[in-house]
Design an enzyme around this catalytic site. Structure first.
Site, PDB file in Angstrom:
ATOM      1  N   ARG A  76       1.027  -1.150   0.097  1.00 44.49           N
ATOM      2  CA  ARG A  76      -0.004  -0.137   0.050  1.00 44.49           C
ATOM      3  C   ARG A  76       0.757   1.367  -0.075  1.00 44.49           C
ATOM      4  O   ARG A  76       0.133   2.455  -0.040  1.00 44.49           O
ATOM      5  CB  ARG A  76      -1.009   0.041   1.160  1.00 44.49           C
ATOM      6  N   HIS A 191      -2.737 -12.986 -12.776  1.00 46.72           N
ATOM      7  CA  HIS A 191      -4.249 -13.016 -11.754  1.00 46.72           C
ATOM      8  C   HIS A 191      -4.962 -13.984 -12.769  1.00 46.72           C
ATOM      9  O   HIS A 191      -5.417 -13.325 -13.638  1.00 46.72           O
ATOM     10  CB  HIS A 191      -4.305 -11.626 -11.355  1.00 46.72           C
ATOM     11  N   HIS A 243      -2.101 -17.255  -6.844  1.00 49.28           N
ATOM     12  CA  HIS A 243      -3.424 -17.609  -5.881  1.00 49.28           C
ATOM     13  C   HIS A 243      -4.558 -18.467  -6.577  1.00 49.28           C
ATOM     14  O   HIS A 243      -5.396 -18.122  -6.792  1.00 49.28           O
ATOM     15  CB  HIS A 243      -3.807 -16.523  -5.214  1.00 49.28           C
ATOM     16  N   ASP A 316      -0.544 -13.481   0.261  1.00 48.03           N
ATOM     17  CA  ASP A 316      -1.631 -12.756  -0.460  1.00 48.03           C
ATOM     18  C   ASP A 316      -2.042 -11.501   0.606  1.00 48.03           C
ATOM     19  O   ASP A 316      -3.140 -10.944   0.610  1.00 48.03           O
ATOM     20  CB  ASP A 316      -2.728 -13.500  -0.880  1.00 48.03           C
ATOM     21  N   HIS A 320      -6.739  -3.813   4.425  1.00 46.21           N
ATOM     22  CA  HIS A 320      -7.714  -2.888   3.827  1.00 46.21           C
ATOM     23  C   HIS A 320      -8.236  -2.238   5.223  1.00 46.21           C
ATOM     24  O   HIS A 320      -8.340  -2.915   6.212  1.00 46.21           O
ATOM     25  CB  HIS A 320      -9.009  -3.633   3.358  1.00 46.21           C
TER      26      HIS A 320
END
Lengths: 444, 337
Positions: A76, A191, A243, A316, A320
């Site tokens: 982030r 992804h 993932h 992963d 948030h």
């Protein structure tokens, strides 16, 4: 943290259970760190006693393994420092026994140029905690159109290329990225989700139907993986599916590996521990991308970790804040803060007798390191002294409120686990020591 | 909830308890709870047909209709229900798109909560949003439709309409036809009808049927005539215009051909089968006017009348512990923030 950082410092880790998944070593013994490197190790080391001038740490039988390598985290920083920073993520990683982590480029701005790579490296040096690497974006601005300066970015330290949570959807762009990156021996990390089939918010099936939520079918993942495998065949490129969550995609990867394609993949603990049922009644903490799948897929992911089809388990880590999660399910941001629970949740496979301790640790150490060509993940003479000391059986309950990460978004609240970090060592420096773990006073 | 006898309630509540603080959905309600709400609604039908439609049951109580999605019918129905019970009713329409950017749903909930409403009636375009909001307020919350999830008062009014015509729901065969994928009305009705012992069929083109719908207890059909064979009730759903042109179905013309209710398809159902529609209708797309307006077969206007009665019953039921024997308001349990 003074003495041990000194290049001449020598520290002996005594009475350890030495675990080196790369060589298959699992034996009681000792390990000597000199400066930032492992000088020696083995069952018989120091059987004649420890020389003077060496700091002694009594591991009291705990497991000493290569430091964990987490190949998929979101930091982030820059851009969303209210959710996480390189520093706070570093502290969280250290608590989790992680000594190296690799950041997705999906920051604001996107890491798609040399300045971005250098920024992350500088901030990591300042934080002086775990080793932080970054991926470069595959395409400028992660817009899926023009490929980035893959060669230059790699020279400046980017460790692979990915568009983060966005699939490289255009087949021609993916073809060129795989092809171009192979000249620089760089891996493209996908992804794997066909976007036109992935406009839902959870796994397609009975739970989504009951909740009235738009579903994402398993085929969205399988189609993208199968398409990409064709492109790998076409280009000879190196490809990694991130993932992976479905039996169908794993089956495709298994076949591709058998055919000798240069393909690897990872998963995250929630894909082998949780299923769509854990979404329950709109639990947005269980919203992830790709979505939690059906029980049969969960089992297939666990089996694929055990049989080696899955090369790596990554946290992963997707921090948030409350505002992003306390939203109607469809609007809530996807992701789980996972740095501090990676080890314990992965060990759940060992405690459930689904995987051996060495196989589980391999997915957390040398195998991800090898995919990204990091000098990490092994207990060997001359290797960097990046170590994780942990008690594999210690029982505890996950308490997100106590996370060192800035964000506390985890669906594993009060979840019982076994296995906890006692100490984390990076380049010979002890950067984390659990409360109650003595070792020996004055070791830092 | 303690049973309290209330002289001005049209039906003395034997208070075979409705055990919930909110009405968020039909899923999870027992047949007995549904029965209690329907019995109470019957009383309010009688009241609404009488000369003096107004009671003072909810005098002093505040109902806020909080609509994040435009709806004239449902909002008006709740407004009328609240006013007939003597409550103060306030309507708030909020554009969800503007909310999304700044203030969160939770902020909105906290703001309204500070105004001490007694009941919040909430409609929201996102599934699960009303439940989320209900966790943050001290008052009772009624779900007036959340995304594609549930619309419990619609299912209750449908059930009341059927029960008044047929006496009971048990044993009936009900076909729900149309956009099942996006329909909260379908989900609430499937839960309610199966709970009450009816057999539910759903019929739609495959693109408008959600995955694993049979897990909810409904039998899926693609062929409307087969689905209607032996049916007692044909429940039509509205098809949103934006879904008609090539995305889910190729055209309105094609949709009407295969899934529109007309005399021809209706002939497959029982001779006395009844027709329902939650409104507003797309005449000529999902339903033929001739069928919709057939006073012997169509219950569509009755549904609107039952809507007000059912919403009065729900408001009454959820505010009972706020007015023990019509005691003064001060005795209402506070829920300090």
């Amino acid at each position: 943290m003074g003495a041990a950082t000194n290049g001449a410092g020598r520290t002996a880790y005594l009475n350890a259970r030495l675990l080196d998944p790369a060589s298959g070593l699992d034996a009681p013994g000792a390990l000597l760190v000199e400066g930032a490197r492992i000088a020696d190790l083995g069952p018989r080391l120091f059987s004649e006693g420890v020389p003077d001038g060496v700091t002694k740490i009594d591991c009291a039988g705990a497991c000493l393994s290569p430091g964990l390598v987490d190949m998929r985290v979101q930091l982030r920083e820059p851009g969303e420092e209210h959710k996480e920073t390189i520093k706070t993520a570093g502290v969280a990683a250290a608590v989790g026994g992680i000594t190296a982590m690799v950041a997705l480029p999906n920051t604001e701005p996107v890491v798609d140029d040399v300045a971005g790579v250098e920024f992350v490296a500088r901030r990591a040096r300042e934080a002086k905690l775990v080793k932080v690497y970054t991926y470069g974006a595959v395409t400028r601005g992660m817009e899926g159109k023009e490929i980035t300066e893959i060669g230059l970015l790699a020279e400046f330290g980017a460790r692979g290329f990915t568009d983060g949570l966005k699939a490289v959807a255009d087949a021609q762009v993916m073809r060129r990225a795989l092809s171009y990156a192979s000249a620089h021996d760089q891996v493209i990390i996908q992804h794997p989700e066909e976007p036109s089939l992935a406009d839902g918010v959870m796994n397609e099936g009975g739970t989504a139907t009951r909740l009235g939520l738009a579903g994402i079918p398993v085929a969205a993942e399988a189609i993208m993986v199968e398409r990409d495998l064709r492109l790998v065949e076409l280009t000879g490129g190196r490809y990694h599916a991130a993932h992976v969550s479905t039996a169908a995609a794993l089956e495709a990867i298994r076949r591709a590996k058998a055919r000798g394609l240069r393909v690897t993949c990872d998963t995250a603990p929630h894909y082998f521990i949780l299923s769509e049922a854990d979404v329950g009644n709109y639990r947005s903490f269980a919203k992830v991308s790709p979505p939690l799948r059906a029980e049969a897929d969960r089992q297939a992911v666990a089996e694929a970790v055990a049989d080696g089809t899955i090369d790596a388990v990554a946290s992963d880590h997707s921090p948030h804040d409350q505002e992003s999660k306390r939203q109607p399910f469809a609007v809530a941001a996807p992701g789980i803060a996972g740095l501090e629970t990676l080890l314990a949740l992965t060990l759940a496979l060992v405690h459930a007798k689904q995987a051996s301790l060495l196989d589980a640790l391999a997915c957390l150490t040398w195998r991800p390191a090898e995919i990204l060509k990091l000098d990490a993940g092994r207990l060997a003479k001359g290797a960097p002294a990046d170590l994780t000391l942990f008690d594999p059986d210690l029982e505890w309950r996950i308490d997100p409120d106590s996370f060192r990460s800035k964000s506390k978004n985890s669906p594993f609240e009060d979840y019982p686990v076994r296995g906890q970090t006692l100490a984390t060592v990076v380049d010979g420096r002890i950067i984390y020591r659990a409360e109650g773990f003595g070792g020996e006073a004055g070791a830092e | 909830m303690s049973p309290t006898l209330n002289s001005s309630s049209p039906l003395a509540p034997s208070s075979l308890g409705y055990r919930h603080r909110h009405l968020l959905g039909i899923e999870g309600l027992s047949a007995q709870e549904i029965g209690v709400l329907l019995d109470l609604s019957d009383g309010y039908v009688a009241l609404s047909r009488s000369q003096s439609k107004k009671t003072a049951l909810m005098r002093g109580l505040t109902v806020i209709n909080l609509f994040f999605e435009t709806s004239t019918r449902t909002r008006t129905s709740f407004e009328l229900a609240g006013k007939r019970l003597g409550a103060d009713v306030i309507n708030m329409s909020v554009s969800w798109s503007s909310i999304k950017k700044g203030e969160t749903l939770i902020d909105t909930a906290m703001t309204l909560n500070a105004m001490h409403p007694d009941v919040l009636v909430v409609r929201h375009p996102d599934s699960g949003a009303v439940k989320l909001l209900s966790e943050k307020v001290n008052c009772a919350v009624i779900n007036a439709g959340d995304g594609s999830h549930e619309h419990p008062t619609q299912a209750l009014l449908d059930a009341l309409t059927i029960r008044r015509r047929r006496g009971s729901l048990a044993g009936l065969v009900v076909a729900i036809c149309g956009d099942i994928l996006h329909s909260r009305v379908a989900r609430s009705n499937i839960h309610l009808l199966t709970t009450m012992g009816a057999t539910v069929r759903v019929v739609a083109p495959p693109t408008l049927l959600p995955a694993a719908i049979e897990l909810l207890g409904a039998e899926p059909f693609f062929d409307m005539r087969k689905a209607l064979e032996g049916c007692d009730i044909v429940m039509m759903l509205r098809l949103q215009t934006e879904r008609m042109h090539g995305s889910y179905v190729p055209s309105t013309r094609e949709y009407f051909r295969f899934y529109g209710l007309d005399r021809d398809k209706l002939a497959a159902a029982k001779p006395d089968a009844l027709i329902m529609h939650p409104g507003p209708m797309n005449r000529g797309i999902e339903i033929d006017s001739e069928v919709a307006d057939d006073i012997d077969r169509s219950l569509i206007r009755a549904q609107v009348e039952m809507g007000v009665a059912v919403r009065m019953a729900c408001l009454d039921m959820l505010t009972r512990d706020l007015r023990p024997n019509d005691a003064p308001r001060e005795s209402a349990p506070a829920g300090g923030v």
